[in-house]
Motif scaffolding. Structure first.
Motif, PDB file in Angstrom:
ATOM      1  N   HIS A  14       0.926  -1.146   0.070  1.00 50.12           N
ATOM      2  CA  HIS A  14       0.136  -0.007   0.159  1.00 50.12           C
ATOM      3  C   HIS A  14       0.975   1.338  -0.097  1.00 50.12           C
ATOM      4  CE1 HIS A  14      -4.038  -1.768   0.588  1.00 50.12           C
ATOM      5  NE2 HIS A  14      -3.217  -2.864   1.159  1.00 50.12           N
ATOM      6  N   ALA A  15       2.148   0.917   0.007  1.00 48.21           N
ATOM      7  CA  ALA A  15       2.976   2.463   0.330  1.00 48.21           C
ATOM      8  C   ALA A  15       2.968   2.947  -1.258  1.00 48.21           C
ATOM      9  CB  ALA A  15       4.359   1.757   0.583  1.00 48.21           C
ATOM     10  N   GLU A  16       2.661   4.408  -0.978  1.00 49.84           N
ATOM     11  CA  GLU A  16       2.849   5.306  -2.152  1.00 49.84           C
ATOM     12  C   GLU A  16       4.320   5.460  -2.507  1.00 49.84           C
ATOM     13  OE1 GLU A  16       0.758   8.685  -1.513  1.00 49.84           O
ATOM     14  OE2 GLU A  16      -1.359   7.818  -1.185  1.00 49.84           O
ATOM     15  N   VAL A  17       4.228   5.800  -4.038  1.00 50.72           N
ATOM     16  CA  VAL A  17       5.903   6.210  -4.491  1.00 50.72           C
ATOM     17  C   VAL A  17       5.816   7.646  -4.420  1.00 50.72           C
ATOM     18  CG1 VAL A  17       6.032   4.294  -5.931  1.00 50.72           C
ATOM     19  CG2 VAL A  17       4.801   6.335  -6.638  1.00 50.72           C
ATOM     20  N   SER A  18       6.869   8.344  -4.476  1.00 53.38           N
ATOM     21  CA  SER A  18       7.222   9.920  -4.421  1.00 53.38           C
ATOM     22  C   SER A  18       8.723  10.020  -4.949  1.00 53.38           C
ATOM     23  CB  SER A  18       7.339  10.334  -2.927  1.00 53.38           C
ATOM     24  OG  SER A  18       8.052   9.903  -2.175  1.00 53.38           O
ATOM     25  N   PHE A  19       8.935  11.098  -5.526  1.00 53.00           N
ATOM     26  CA  PHE A  19       9.977  11.317  -6.448  1.00 53.00           C
ATOM     27  C   PHE A  19      10.161  12.819  -6.098  1.00 53.00           C
ATOM     28  CE2 PHE A  19       7.291   8.277  -8.701  1.00 53.00           C
ATOM     29  CZ  PHE A  19       8.162   7.312  -8.717  1.00 53.00           C
ATOM     30  N   GLU A  20      11.801  13.084  -6.207  1.00 48.33           N
ATOM     31  CA  GLU A  20      12.163  14.373  -5.711  1.00 48.33           C
ATOM     32  C   GLU A  20      11.826  15.383  -6.975  1.00 48.33           C
ATOM     33  OE1 GLU A  20      16.430  16.919  -5.217  1.00 48.33           O
ATOM     34  OE2 GLU A  20      16.200  14.748  -5.618  1.00 48.33           O
TER      35      GLU A  20
ATOM     36  N   GLY B  90      -8.104   8.925 -13.640  1.00 48.23           N
ATOM     37  CA  GLY B  90      -8.704   8.718 -12.397  1.00 48.23           C
ATOM     38  C   GLY B  90      -7.853   8.397 -11.191  1.00 48.23           C
ATOM     39  N   PHE B  91      -6.465   8.116 -11.533  1.00 42.08           N
ATOM     40  CA  PHE B  91      -5.446   7.519 -10.648  1.00 42.08           C
ATOM     41  C   PHE B  91      -4.260   8.812 -10.430  1.00 42.08           C
ATOM     42  CE2 PHE B  91      -7.087   3.962 -12.607  1.00 42.08           C
ATOM     43  CZ  PHE B  91      -7.185   2.748 -11.657  1.00 42.08           C
ATOM     44  N   LYS B  92      -3.542   8.707  -9.332  1.00 38.39           N
ATOM     45  CA  LYS B  92      -2.795   9.668  -8.858  1.00 38.39           C
ATOM     46  C   LYS B  92      -1.501   9.484  -9.824  1.00 38.39           C
ATOM     47  CE  LYS B  92      -1.817  10.543  -4.696  1.00 38.39           C
ATOM     48  NZ  LYS B  92      -1.142  10.770  -3.231  1.00 38.39           N
ATOM     49  N   ARG B  93      -1.018  10.632 -10.458  1.00 39.72           N
ATOM     50  CA  ARG B  93       0.140  10.708 -11.350  1.00 39.72           C
ATOM     51  C   ARG B  93       1.114  11.642 -10.916  1.00 39.72           C
ATOM     52  NH1 ARG B  93      -0.118  12.201 -17.718  1.00 39.72           N
ATOM     53  NH2 ARG B  93      -0.814  14.314 -16.726  1.00 39.72           N
ATOM     54  N   HIS B  94       2.592  11.249 -10.623  1.00 41.91           N
ATOM     55  CA  HIS B  94       3.772  11.917 -10.311  1.00 41.91           C
ATOM     56  C   HIS B  94       4.359  12.186 -11.564  1.00 41.91           C
ATOM     57  CE1 HIS B  94       3.172  10.191  -5.975  1.00 41.91           C
ATOM     58  NE2 HIS B  94       2.596   9.170  -6.849  1.00 41.91           N
ATOM     59  N   THR B  95       4.833  13.587 -11.837  1.00 41.93           N
ATOM     60  CA  THR B  95       5.410  14.097 -12.756  1.00 41.93           C
ATOM     61  C   THR B  95       6.766  14.663 -12.409  1.00 41.93           C
ATOM     62  OG1 THR B  95       3.477  14.310 -14.265  1.00 41.93           O
ATOM     63  CG2 THR B  95       5.285  15.442 -14.900  1.00 41.93           C
TER      64      THR B  95
ATOM     65  N   CYS C 281      14.732  14.432 -19.254  1.00 41.50           N
ATOM     66  CA  CYS C 281      13.558  14.160 -19.802  1.00 41.50           C
ATOM     67  C   CYS C 281      12.123  14.204 -18.931  1.00 41.50           C
ATOM     68  CB  CYS C 281      13.422  12.655 -20.566  1.00 41.50           C
ATOM     69  SG  CYS C 281      14.700  12.649 -21.661  1.00 41.50           S
ATOM     70  N   LYS C 282      11.004  14.841 -19.222  1.00 42.49           N
ATOM     71  CA  LYS C 282       9.924  14.692 -18.528  1.00 42.49           C
ATOM     72  C   LYS C 282       9.524  13.164 -18.240  1.00 42.49           C
ATOM     73  CE  LYS C 282       5.162  16.346 -18.544  1.00 42.49           C
ATOM     74  NZ  LYS C 282       4.000  17.047 -19.194  1.00 42.49           N
ATOM     75  N   ALA C 283       9.329  13.004 -17.140  1.00 44.33           N
ATOM     76  CA  ALA C 283       8.735  11.674 -16.990  1.00 44.33           C
ATOM     77  C   ALA C 283       7.542  11.579 -15.906  1.00 44.33           C
ATOM     78  CB  ALA C 283      10.000  10.872 -16.491  1.00 44.33           C
ATOM     79  N   TRP C 284       6.738  10.601 -16.065  1.00 40.86           N
ATOM     80  CA  TRP C 284       5.758  10.281 -15.058  1.00 40.86           C
ATOM     81  C   TRP C 284       5.414   8.907 -14.586  1.00 40.86           C
ATOM     82  CZ3 TRP C 284       1.546   7.790 -17.390  1.00 40.86           C
ATOM     83  CH2 TRP C 284       1.393   8.082 -18.771  1.00 40.86           C
ATOM     84  N   VAL C 285       4.836   8.750 -13.378  1.00 38.66           N
ATOM     85  CA  VAL C 285       4.339   7.306 -12.851  1.00 38.66           C
ATOM     86  C   VAL C 285       2.908   7.443 -12.556  1.00 38.66           C
ATOM     87  CG1 VAL C 285       4.777   6.052 -11.183  1.00 38.66           C
ATOM     88  CG2 VAL C 285       6.770   6.724 -12.205  1.00 38.66           C
ATOM     89  N   VAL C 286       2.166   6.805 -12.688  1.00 39.62           N
ATOM     90  CA  VAL C 286       0.763   6.815 -12.392  1.00 39.62           C
ATOM     91  C   VAL C 286       0.691   5.829 -11.205  1.00 39.62           C
ATOM     92  CG1 VAL C 286      -1.763   6.620 -12.863  1.00 39.62           C
ATOM     93  CG2 VAL C 286      -0.133   7.556 -14.645  1.00 39.62           C
ATOM     94  N   GLU C 287       0.191   5.735 -10.241  1.00 40.39           N
ATOM     95  CA  GLU C 287       0.091   4.581  -9.096  1.00 40.39           C
ATOM     96  C   GLU C 287      -1.393   4.086  -9.006  1.00 40.39           C
ATOM     97  OE1 GLU C 287       0.114   5.635  -4.868  1.00 40.39           O
ATOM     98  OE2 GLU C 287       1.168   7.497  -5.665  1.00 40.39           O
ATOM     99  N   PRO C 288      -1.324   2.940  -8.749  1.00 41.45           N
ATOM    100  CA  PRO C 288      -2.748   2.213  -8.490  1.00 41.45           C
ATOM    101  C   PRO C 288      -3.170   2.722  -7.102  1.00 41.45           C
ATOM    102  CG  PRO C 288      -0.933   0.554  -8.205  1.00 41.45           C
ATOM    103  CD  PRO C 288      -0.169   2.006  -8.762  1.00 41.45           C
TER     104      PRO C 288
ATOM    105  N   LEU D 205      -4.758  -2.428 -16.431  1.00 38.49           N
ATOM    106  CA  LEU D 205      -3.755  -2.773 -15.488  1.00 38.49           C
ATOM    107  C   LEU D 205      -3.516  -1.969 -14.225  1.00 38.49           C
ATOM    108  CD1 LEU D 205      -1.255  -3.495 -18.308  1.00 38.49           C
ATOM    109  CD2 LEU D 205      -2.357  -5.088 -17.112  1.00 38.49           C
ATOM    110  N   LEU D 206      -3.754  -0.750 -14.361  1.00 39.30           N
ATOM    111  CA  LEU D 206      -3.748   0.310 -13.168  1.00 39.30           C
ATOM    112  C   LEU D 206      -4.895  -0.385 -12.200  1.00 39.30           C
ATOM    113  CD1 LEU D 206      -3.418   3.665 -14.564  1.00 39.30           C
ATOM    114  CD2 LEU D 206      -2.182   2.744 -12.655  1.00 39.30           C
ATOM    115  N   ALA D 207      -6.063  -0.694 -12.546  1.00 36.33           N
ATOM    116  CA  ALA D 207      -7.347  -1.271 -11.777  1.00 36.33           C
ATOM    117  C   ALA D 207      -6.718  -2.481 -11.157  1.00 36.33           C
ATOM    118  CB  ALA D 207      -8.545  -1.187 -12.503  1.00 36.33           C
ATOM    119  N   ALA D 208      -6.028  -3.177 -11.778  1.00 42.02           N
ATOM    120  CA  ALA D 208      -5.550  -4.354 -11.304  1.00 42.02           C
ATOM    121  C   ALA D 208      -4.355  -4.637 -10.351  1.00 42.02           C
ATOM    122  CB  ALA D 208      -5.175  -5.474 -12.528  1.00 42.02           C
TER     123      ALA D 208
END
Length: 272
Positions: free
Chosen positions: A19-25, A34-39, A45-52, A80-83
Protein backbone atom coordinates in the motif's frame (compact mmCIF):
# COMPACT_ATOMS: atom_id res chain seq x y z
CA UNK A 1 3.15 -17.63 20.30
CA UNK A 2 6.45 -16.20 19.05
CA UNK A 3 5.88 -17.76 15.60
CA UNK A 4 2.39 -16.27 15.47
CA UNK A 5 3.70 -12.78 16.32
CA UNK A 6 6.43 -13.15 13.69
CA UNK A 7 3.79 -14.08 11.12
CA UNK A 8 1.69 -11.03 12.03
CA UNK A 9 4.77 -8.81 11.69
CA UNK A 10 5.42 -10.26 8.24
CA UNK A 11 1.82 -9.63 7.18
CA UNK A 12 1.98 -6.06 8.44
CA UNK A 13 5.22 -5.40 6.58
CA UNK A 14 3.82 -6.93 3.39
CA UNK A 15 0.66 -4.85 3.68
CA UNK A 16 2.67 -1.69 4.23
CA UNK A 17 4.83 -2.50 1.20
CA UNK A 18 1.85 -3.16 -1.05
CA UNK A 19 0.00 0.00 0.00
CA UNK A 20 3.03 2.31 0.21
CA UNK A 21 2.87 5.26 -2.16
CA UNK A 22 5.76 6.21 -4.40
CA UNK A 23 7.27 9.69 -4.38
CA UNK A 24 9.94 11.43 -6.44
CA UNK A 25 12.13 14.47 -5.89
CA UNK A 26 10.76 17.64 -7.48
CA UNK A 27 7.50 15.97 -8.48
CA UNK A 28 4.16 17.56 -9.26
CA UNK A 29 0.89 15.69 -8.77
CA UNK A 30 -2.24 15.41 -10.85
CA UNK A 31 -4.61 12.68 -12.06
CA UNK A 32 -4.48 10.39 -15.08
CA UNK A 33 -7.48 8.19 -15.88
CA UNK A 34 -8.69 8.71 -12.29
CA UNK A 35 -5.39 7.64 -10.67
CA UNK A 36 -2.71 9.73 -8.96
CA UNK A 37 0.12 10.74 -11.29
CA UNK A 38 3.62 11.88 -10.29
CA UNK A 39 5.50 14.01 -12.87
CA UNK A 40 9.22 14.73 -12.54
CA UNK A 41 12.52 14.77 -14.48
CA UNK A 42 14.79 11.80 -15.27
CA UNK A 43 17.96 12.05 -17.34
CA UNK A 44 16.88 15.47 -18.59
CA UNK A 45 13.47 14.22 -19.78
CA UNK A 46 9.97 14.75 -18.49
CA UNK A 47 8.65 11.51 -16.98
CA UNK A 48 5.65 10.35 -15.02
CA UNK A 49 4.42 7.46 -12.92
CA UNK A 50 0.75 6.71 -12.26
CA UNK A 51 0.11 4.70 -9.12
CA UNK A 52 -2.73 2.23 -8.60
CA UNK A 53 -5.15 2.44 -5.71
CA UNK A 54 -3.57 -0.72 -4.28
CA UNK A 55 -0.31 -1.99 -5.75
CA UNK A 56 0.20 -5.67 -6.39
CA UNK A 57 3.01 -7.37 -4.45
CA UNK A 58 6.32 -6.77 -6.18
CA UNK A 59 4.97 -3.60 -7.80
CA UNK A 60 4.68 -4.68 -11.44
CA UNK A 61 4.44 -1.86 -13.97
CA UNK A 62 3.45 -1.12 -17.53
CA UNK A 63 5.32 1.36 -19.69
CA UNK A 64 3.73 3.04 -22.69
CA UNK A 65 6.73 3.87 -24.85
CA UNK A 66 5.02 6.48 -27.06
CA UNK A 67 1.54 8.00 -27.51
CA UNK A 68 0.45 7.37 -23.89
CA UNK A 69 -2.78 9.34 -24.37
CA UNK A 70 -3.86 7.70 -27.64
CA UNK A 71 -6.69 5.16 -27.54
CA UNK A 72 -5.93 4.75 -23.84
CA UNK A 73 -9.12 2.93 -22.84
CA UNK A 74 -8.61 0.43 -25.68
CA UNK A 75 -4.95 -0.32 -24.94
CA UNK A 76 -4.93 -1.94 -21.48
CA UNK A 77 -3.29 0.71 -19.26
CA UNK A 78 -6.35 1.73 -17.19
CA UNK A 79 -7.31 -1.91 -16.73
CA UNK A 80 -3.78 -2.77 -15.56
CA UNK A 81 -3.87 0.14 -13.12
CA UNK A 82 -7.15 -1.18 -11.75
CA UNK A 83 -5.50 -4.58 -11.34
CA UNK A 84 -2.67 -3.07 -9.27
CA UNK A 85 0.03 -2.15 -11.80
CA UNK A 86 1.87 1.15 -11.84
CA UNK A 87 1.92 2.80 -15.28
CA UNK A 88 4.75 5.00 -16.58
CA UNK A 89 6.04 7.09 -19.46
CA UNK A 90 9.14 9.12 -20.32
CA UNK A 91 9.12 11.75 -23.08
CA UNK A 92 11.95 11.17 -25.57
CA UNK A 93 10.35 12.84 -28.57
CA UNK A 94 9.81 11.62 -32.11
CA UNK A 95 12.99 9.54 -32.12
CA UNK A 96 11.83 6.13 -33.36
CA UNK A 97 13.74 4.42 -30.55
CA UNK A 98 17.13 5.69 -31.73
CA UNK A 99 20.34 5.42 -29.67
CA UNK A 100 19.75 8.57 -27.62
CA UNK A 101 16.21 7.45 -26.77
CA UNK A 102 17.46 4.05 -25.60
CA UNK A 103 19.97 5.82 -23.34
CA UNK A 104 17.08 7.67 -21.68
CA UNK A 105 15.06 4.44 -21.45
CA UNK A 106 17.91 2.70 -19.62
CA UNK A 107 18.21 5.56 -17.14
CA UNK A 108 14.44 5.60 -16.56
CA UNK A 109 14.24 1.84 -16.03
CA UNK A 110 17.10 1.89 -13.53
CA UNK A 111 15.57 4.88 -11.75
CA UNK A 112 12.20 3.17 -11.30
CA UNK A 113 13.70 -0.09 -10.09
CA UNK A 114 15.77 1.88 -7.57
CA UNK A 115 12.49 3.43 -6.37
CA UNK A 116 10.94 0.05 -5.65
CA UNK A 117 9.19 -0.99 -8.85
CA UNK A 118 9.65 -4.51 -10.21
CA UNK A 119 12.83 -5.37 -12.11
CA UNK A 120 10.82 -6.37 -15.17
CA UNK A 121 8.49 -4.04 -17.07
CA UNK A 122 5.56 -4.63 -19.41
CA UNK A 123 6.23 -2.57 -22.53
CA UNK A 124 3.36 -1.12 -24.58
CA UNK A 125 4.34 -0.16 -28.12
CA UNK A 126 1.72 1.61 -30.24
CA UNK A 127 2.65 2.20 -33.87
CA UNK A 128 6.21 3.64 -33.95
CA UNK A 129 6.26 2.89 -30.23
CA UNK A 130 6.98 -0.67 -31.33
CA UNK A 131 10.44 0.50 -32.38
CA UNK A 132 10.96 2.06 -28.95
CA UNK A 133 9.84 -1.11 -27.16
CA UNK A 134 11.85 -3.62 -29.14
CA UNK A 135 14.98 -1.49 -29.31
CA UNK A 136 15.04 -1.14 -25.52
CA UNK A 137 14.02 -4.74 -24.84
CA UNK A 138 16.70 -6.19 -27.11
CA UNK A 139 19.37 -4.39 -25.05
CA UNK A 140 17.76 -5.03 -21.65
CA UNK A 141 15.84 -8.32 -22.05
CA UNK A 142 16.34 -9.12 -18.36
CA UNK A 143 14.31 -5.98 -17.59
CA UNK A 144 11.22 -6.94 -19.61
CA UNK A 145 8.51 -9.52 -18.97
CA UNK A 146 6.02 -8.76 -21.77
CA UNK A 147 5.87 -6.71 -24.96
CA UNK A 148 2.41 -5.64 -26.10
CA UNK A 149 2.68 -4.28 -29.64
CA UNK A 150 -0.36 -2.59 -31.15
CA UNK A 151 0.00 -2.15 -34.92
CA UNK A 152 3.69 -1.86 -34.02
CA UNK A 153 6.35 -0.57 -36.39
CA UNK A 154 8.94 -3.34 -36.59
CA UNK A 155 11.05 -2.30 -39.60
CA UNK A 156 12.21 1.22 -40.51
CA UNK A 157 11.93 0.38 -44.21
CA UNK A 158 8.19 0.86 -43.65
CA UNK A 159 8.77 4.54 -42.88
CA UNK A 160 10.89 4.92 -46.01
CA UNK A 161 8.28 3.17 -48.15
CA UNK A 162 10.69 0.62 -49.62
CA UNK A 163 9.10 -1.75 -52.21
CA UNK A 164 6.45 -3.86 -50.50
CA UNK A 165 6.57 -1.85 -47.29
CA UNK A 166 3.63 0.49 -47.91
CA UNK A 167 3.21 4.16 -48.69
CA UNK A 168 6.02 5.51 -46.50
CA UNK A 169 6.34 9.02 -45.11
CA UNK A 170 9.16 11.31 -46.32
CA UNK A 171 8.81 13.71 -43.37
CA UNK A 172 9.08 10.90 -40.82
CA UNK A 173 11.93 9.27 -42.75
CA UNK A 174 13.86 12.51 -42.26
CA UNK A 175 13.21 12.17 -38.52
CA UNK A 176 14.48 8.58 -38.63
CA UNK A 177 17.66 9.69 -40.40
CA UNK A 178 18.27 12.33 -37.74
CA UNK A 179 17.48 10.08 -34.76
CA UNK A 180 19.77 7.28 -35.94
CA UNK A 181 22.45 9.39 -37.59
CA UNK A 182 22.25 7.59 -40.91
CA UNK A 183 24.42 9.31 -43.50
CA UNK A 184 22.11 8.43 -46.41
CA UNK A 185 19.07 6.38 -47.41
CA UNK A 186 21.17 3.34 -48.27
CA UNK A 187 22.55 3.15 -44.72
CA UNK A 188 19.09 3.47 -43.26
CA UNK A 189 17.66 0.77 -45.51
CA UNK A 190 20.53 -1.59 -44.65
CA UNK A 191 20.14 -1.07 -40.90
CA UNK A 192 20.23 -4.41 -39.07
CA UNK A 193 18.90 -3.24 -35.71
CA UNK A 194 15.18 -3.33 -36.51
CA UNK A 195 12.86 -5.34 -34.22
CA UNK A 196 12.57 -8.03 -36.88
CA UNK A 197 16.36 -8.51 -36.61
CA UNK A 198 16.90 -8.46 -32.84
CA UNK A 199 14.57 -11.09 -31.43
CA UNK A 200 17.08 -13.69 -30.23
CA UNK A 201 17.86 -11.99 -26.87
CA UNK A 202 14.13 -11.73 -26.15
CA UNK A 203 13.49 -15.40 -26.88
CA UNK A 204 16.46 -16.41 -24.70
CA UNK A 205 15.07 -14.30 -21.84
CA UNK A 206 11.58 -15.79 -22.39
CA UNK A 207 9.91 -12.43 -22.95
CA UNK A 208 6.24 -13.03 -23.83
CA UNK A 209 4.90 -11.05 -26.81
CA UNK A 210 1.35 -10.16 -27.83
CA UNK A 211 0.43 -8.08 -30.88
CA UNK A 212 -2.91 -6.59 -31.89
CA UNK A 213 -3.01 -5.75 -35.59
CA UNK A 214 -5.45 -4.60 -38.24
CA UNK A 215 -5.18 -6.91 -41.21
CA UNK A 216 -6.00 -4.01 -43.57
CA UNK A 217 -3.27 -1.73 -42.16
CA UNK A 218 -1.64 0.08 -45.10
CA UNK A 219 0.61 2.29 -42.93
CA UNK A 220 2.40 -0.40 -40.91
CA UNK A 221 1.91 -3.31 -43.31
CA UNK A 222 1.49 -6.55 -41.30
CA UNK A 223 3.30 -8.67 -43.91
CA UNK A 224 6.52 -6.71 -43.32
CA UNK A 225 6.12 -6.07 -39.60
CA UNK A 226 4.08 -8.18 -37.17
CA UNK A 227 3.90 -11.21 -39.45
CA UNK A 228 7.69 -11.30 -39.67
CA UNK A 229 8.04 -10.93 -35.90
CA UNK A 230 5.56 -13.77 -35.36
CA UNK A 231 7.30 -16.18 -37.73
CA UNK A 232 10.82 -15.46 -36.51
CA UNK A 233 9.96 -15.38 -32.81
CA UNK A 234 8.23 -18.74 -32.96
CA UNK A 235 11.15 -20.19 -34.90
CA UNK A 236 13.34 -19.05 -32.00
CA UNK A 237 11.04 -20.86 -29.56
CA UNK A 238 9.49 -17.65 -28.26
CA UNK A 239 5.99 -17.31 -26.84
CA UNK A 240 3.84 -15.03 -29.00
CA UNK A 241 0.14 -14.41 -29.55
CA UNK A 242 -1.35 -12.26 -32.34
CA UNK A 243 -4.89 -10.87 -32.29
CA UNK A 244 -6.12 -10.00 -35.80
CA UNK A 245 -8.74 -7.34 -36.47
CA UNK A 246 -10.26 -8.35 -39.79
CA UNK A 247 -10.83 -5.46 -42.20
CA UNK A 248 -9.36 -2.87 -39.79
CA UNK A 249 -6.59 -0.47 -40.76
CA UNK A 250 -3.91 1.19 -38.64
CA UNK A 251 -6.54 2.94 -36.49
CA UNK A 252 -8.16 2.57 -34.09
CA UNK A 253 -5.47 1.02 -31.94
CA UNK A 254 -6.40 -1.53 -29.31
CA UNK A 255 -9.60 -3.46 -28.77
CA UNK A 256 -13.12 -2.47 -27.81
CA UNK A 257 -12.59 -4.77 -24.85
CA UNK A 258 -8.85 -5.13 -24.08
CA UNK A 259 -9.43 -8.04 -21.68
CA UNK A 260 -7.54 -10.57 -23.86
CA UNK A 261 -4.45 -8.35 -23.75
CA UNK A 262 -4.82 -7.68 -20.03
CA UNK A 263 -5.25 -11.39 -19.30
CA UNK A 264 -2.13 -12.23 -21.34
CA UNK A 265 -0.09 -9.64 -19.43
CA UNK A 266 -1.37 -10.74 -16.03
CA UNK A 267 -0.66 -14.38 -16.86
CA UNK A 268 2.92 -13.76 -17.89
CA UNK A 269 3.82 -11.26 -15.20
CA UNK A 270 2.48 -13.70 -12.60
CA UNK A 271 4.85 -16.33 -14.01
CA UNK A 272 7.69 -13.84 -13.73
Amino acid sequence: MQCFLTFLTFVALLSAHVHAEVSFEGETLDEWQGFKRHTFQVDGCKAWVVEPKTALPGKPWSWCMEFPDAFTERCAAPQLLAAGFHHVHIVVGNTFGGPEAVKHFNAFHDFLVAHGLAKKAVLIGLSRGGMYAYRFASQRPEGVSVIYGDAPLCDLKTVHGAPGYGKGNPVEWANVMKAYGFKDDAEGLAYAGNPVDILAPLAKAKVAIIHVIGDADDIVVPAKNSNVIEQRYRELGGNMQVIHKIGVGHHPHGLGDPKPVVDFILQHTAKG
